[in-house]
Enzyme design. Structure first.
Site, PDB file in Angstrom:
ATOM      1  N   GLU A 163     113.337  55.321  24.590  1.00 27.32           N
ATOM      2  CA  GLU A 163     114.663  54.405  24.531  1.00 27.32           C
ATOM      3  C   GLU A 163     115.180  54.110  25.896  1.00 27.32           C
ATOM      4  O   GLU A 163     114.726  54.389  27.020  1.00 27.32           O
ATOM      5  CB  GLU A 163     115.726  55.586  24.002  1.00 27.32           C
TER       6      GLU A 163
ATOM      7  N   ARG B 271     123.025  47.910  26.806  1.00 29.48           N
ATOM      8  CA  ARG B 271     124.006  47.993  25.751  1.00 29.48           C
ATOM      9  C   ARG B 271     125.720  47.913  26.378  1.00 29.48           C
ATOM     10  O   ARG B 271     126.232  47.129  25.690  1.00 29.48           O
ATOM     11  CB  ARG B 271     124.202  49.732  25.498  1.00 29.48           C
TER      12      ARG B 271
ATOM     13  N   HIS C 147     129.018  51.141  21.141  1.00 29.65           N
ATOM     14  CA  HIS C 147     127.679  50.557  20.693  1.00 29.65           C
ATOM     15  C   HIS C 147     128.031  49.148  20.585  1.00 29.65           C
ATOM     16  O   HIS C 147     129.005  48.724  20.258  1.00 29.65           O
ATOM     17  CB  HIS C 147     127.293  51.221  19.483  1.00 29.65           C
TER      18      HIS C 147
ATOM     19  N   ARG D 213     126.335  58.215  29.176  1.00 32.68           N
ATOM     20  CA  ARG D 213     125.359  59.011  28.401  1.00 32.68           C
ATOM     21  C   ARG D 213     124.066  58.474  28.411  1.00 32.68           C
ATOM     22  O   ARG D 213     124.032  57.300  27.910  1.00 32.68           O
ATOM     23  CB  ARG D 213     125.818  59.470  27.171  1.00 32.68           C
TER      24      ARG D 213
ATOM     25  N   HIS E 115     131.336  54.922  20.499  1.00 34.05           N
ATOM     26  CA  HIS E 115     130.134  55.614  19.777  1.00 34.05           C
ATOM     27  C   HIS E 115     130.219  56.989  20.302  1.00 34.05           C
ATOM     28  O   HIS E 115     129.783  57.887  19.682  1.00 34.05           O
ATOM     29  CB  HIS E 115     129.218  54.728  20.288  1.00 34.05           C
TER      30      HIS E 115
END
Ligand code: FAD
Length: 537
Positions: free
Chosen positions: A118, A287, A241, A383, A348
């Site tokens: 990821e 993101r 998100h 994160r 998120h």
């Protein structure tokens, strides 16, 4: 009514359930869930997986480095290293419990774990159960907890507030003695006393108008800890998100970033593609860059959403690559193979929370905080994907070890706690105050304390939230509590903690981006806020 346990765990996601399973079997545990045990946690909805160094070519140092990099120099290296190094054992523990991780046959013919990669990870290290890891994890843990003789599950019970020695006017160090709990069906409030209490109530993402989280993510644990006297840290770092489906019935439906990975383009309402104006990687930018660009365009145009278009791909392609997304969009009337779908960024993940040490202890004796409720130092200013479930598992185990030691040194004695006093309140005659303020808090946070911040917007948010808090406090003091009122009160308080923390940070770092201070300061430091002695709730 009053009950006593050795340990109370408030919250039944990955963190709470893991703690229950790691505590010694001789301890009697009360495990609270504010709705049903299975599906009302963020854990249940997690998709991607759990990060863990499992490949022989991968290394702890690399996972630590990736986490520190994502966290924009604010992660605590001790918490990061502890979490990363715990992962293989914890994955082994989950496997022993029966967690159905996806496997594949390797070149040697052996069936090993399938690992995905990821964003931000330099190696394939995300272990998963197809594309519904959270559902498999929650189900596995719940099944085990239901078999444990020492755990009493209390569903539909919402913790209202913590009971501490200081609130009871006792001298000496402040100690957590238990909690008041509202039984939702009967509307009765009772007290639970315990030798140790753990807050595992998840994050606070419901504070924003759009969120990927389930309804219960109202920051209850953070608010309760703050009211009891705990410090909170880094609340300004809320992760968004970029693409959640925009539809009144869709609530929190994520549109995976993989849709953009497969050629999906973000469009303005007039059909114009815009991402290339913000980043040379256009729709494939990271993101936070994409979320910021969408937010900018929505604010500039005053529009409710933007659009994501993958209609150049065939129906067969979309159905095979995104079966769940395709199905859900169709249910809501959107044919992804024929038209763009409306999307908005959505809150998120809450990176900050109740300040804890490596044993998950808070500032108050006997009180622990775990999972998304806590700020352990792992996430810093942003994160790293799939580190959060791992954090739940790692710190739940650390807390279990610490609680076992503490309670063996000082075995908990049942205590008489004062009953909940509702003699001066009446039934509400104006529920509209709750619904109105609920929407107002979430809209104000979205508009003024969202993805892109400014001093002016934060100042506006600050003065408005004070008014709302006063109104909610007054209402709380006059009327019988309900779960909606409890959540609203917590939501508004957490909103204030986010605003105050954002105002304190005079730089842009990680997830906190402000037009007034676009650069990062040379030195990174945590935002710590400390509750002031206040009038009694
Ligand atoms: C859509 C989505 C996808 C995600 N994907 C991933 C992923 O792939 N990998 C990853 O690592 N992370 C992922 N995350 C983040 C991760 O799922 C969460 O951070 C993690 O599950 C939090 O676990 P938790 O136990 O702290 O809280 P939760 O799982 O949210 O559980 C909190 C529990 O506390 C209960 N509760 C709350 N307040 C009270 C109260 N006052 N009284 C009683 N009970 C209460 C709630 O009902 C709930 O059961 C994702 C999150 C979402 C929303």
């Amino acid at each position: 009514m009053q009950k006593h346990y050795d340990v109370i765990i408030i919250g039944s996601g990955a963190a709470g359930l893991t703690l229950a399973l790691h505590l010694p079997k001789h301890l009697q545990i009360g495990l609270l869930s504010k709705s049903s045990l299975l599906s009302h946690s963020s854990t249940y909805w997690a998709q991607g997986g759990i990060s863990a160094v499992l490949d022989e070519d991968d290394h702890f140092d690399d996972h630590v480095r990736d986490t520190l990099q994502a966290g924009a120099e604010l992660c605590h290296e001790d918490a990061t290293r502890y979490t990363v190094e715990s992962a293989p054992e914890l994955i082994h523990w989950l496997t022993e419990l029966g967690m159905p991780f996806t496997r594949e046959r390797g070149e040697d013919g052996e069936r090993g774990f399938h690992l995905t990669r990821e964003g931000g990870h330099s190696h394939r290290r995300v272990i998963h159960a197809e594309d519904a890891t959270g559902k498999a994890l929650q189900t596995t843990l719940v099944n085990r907890v239901l078999q444990a003789d020492n755990v009493e599950v209390i569903e539909d019970a919402i913790a209202v507030d913590l009971i501490t020695s200081q609130k009871l006017g006792e001298s000496g160090d402040n100690r957590c003695l238990g909690a008041y709990v509202l039984e939702r069906r009967s509307g009765q409030v009772y007290s639970l006393s315990a030798g140790a209490t753990a807050l595992a109530t998840g994050g606070a993402n419901k504070v924003y108008l759009y969120t990927s989280n389930p309804d219960g993510s109202s920051g209850d644990g953070i608010a309760m800890a703050w009211r009891a006297g705990c410090r909170v840290a880094n609340m300004e770092f809320m992760q968004f998100h970029p693409t959640c489906l925009y539809h009144p019935d869709a609530k929190s439906f994520l549109i995976s970033e993989a849709v953009r990975g497969e050629g999906g383009k973000l469009l303005l309402p007039n059909g114009e593609a815009f991402m290339q104006r913000f980043d040379e990687r256009a729709d494939l930018a990271p993101r936070d860059v994409v979320a910021r660009a969408i937010d900018h365009e929505m604010k500039r145009l005053g529009s409710d959403c933007v659009y994501l278009d993958i209609s150049h791909r065939s129906k067969g392609f979309i159905q095979s690559h995104f079966p769940n997304i395709y199905r859900r969009c169709l249910e809501l009337g959107y044919e992804m193979d024929k038209e763009p779908i409306p999307v908005v960024p959505a809150a998120h993940y809450t990176c900050g929370g109740v300040l804890t040490n490596l044993q998950a202890r808070t500032d108050i004796d006997g009180l622990y905080a775990l999972g998304e409720t806590a700020c352990t130092g792992l996430h810093g200013a942003n994160r790293l994907a799939s580190n959060s479930l791992l954090e739940c598992l790692a710190f739940a185990r650390a807390a279990a070890d610490d609680i076992a030691i503490q309670l063996s040194e000082q075995p908990p004695q049942p205590r008489n706690l004062p009953a909940w006093d509702d003699s001066r309140v009446t039934d509400s005659d104006e529920e509209v105050v709750v619904t109105h303020n609920w929407h107002e808090v979430r809209r104000l946070m979205w508009n003024y304390v969202g993805i892109v911040r400014t001093d002016k917007r934060l100042a506006r948010a600050s003065s408005r939230i004070e008014l709302l808090l006063n109104e909610i406090d007054e209402y709380y003091g006059h009327f019988k509590i309900s779960s909606d009122l409890i959540e609203l009160r917590n939501l508004a308080l957490v909103a204030k903690l986010i605003i105050d923390s954002a105002i304190k940070r005079k730089e842009s770092r990680g997830l906190h981006f402000t037009l007034d201070y676009p650069e990062a300061l040379a030195e990174a430091s945590d935002t710590l806020i400390t509750p002031q002695p206040r009038r009694e709730d």
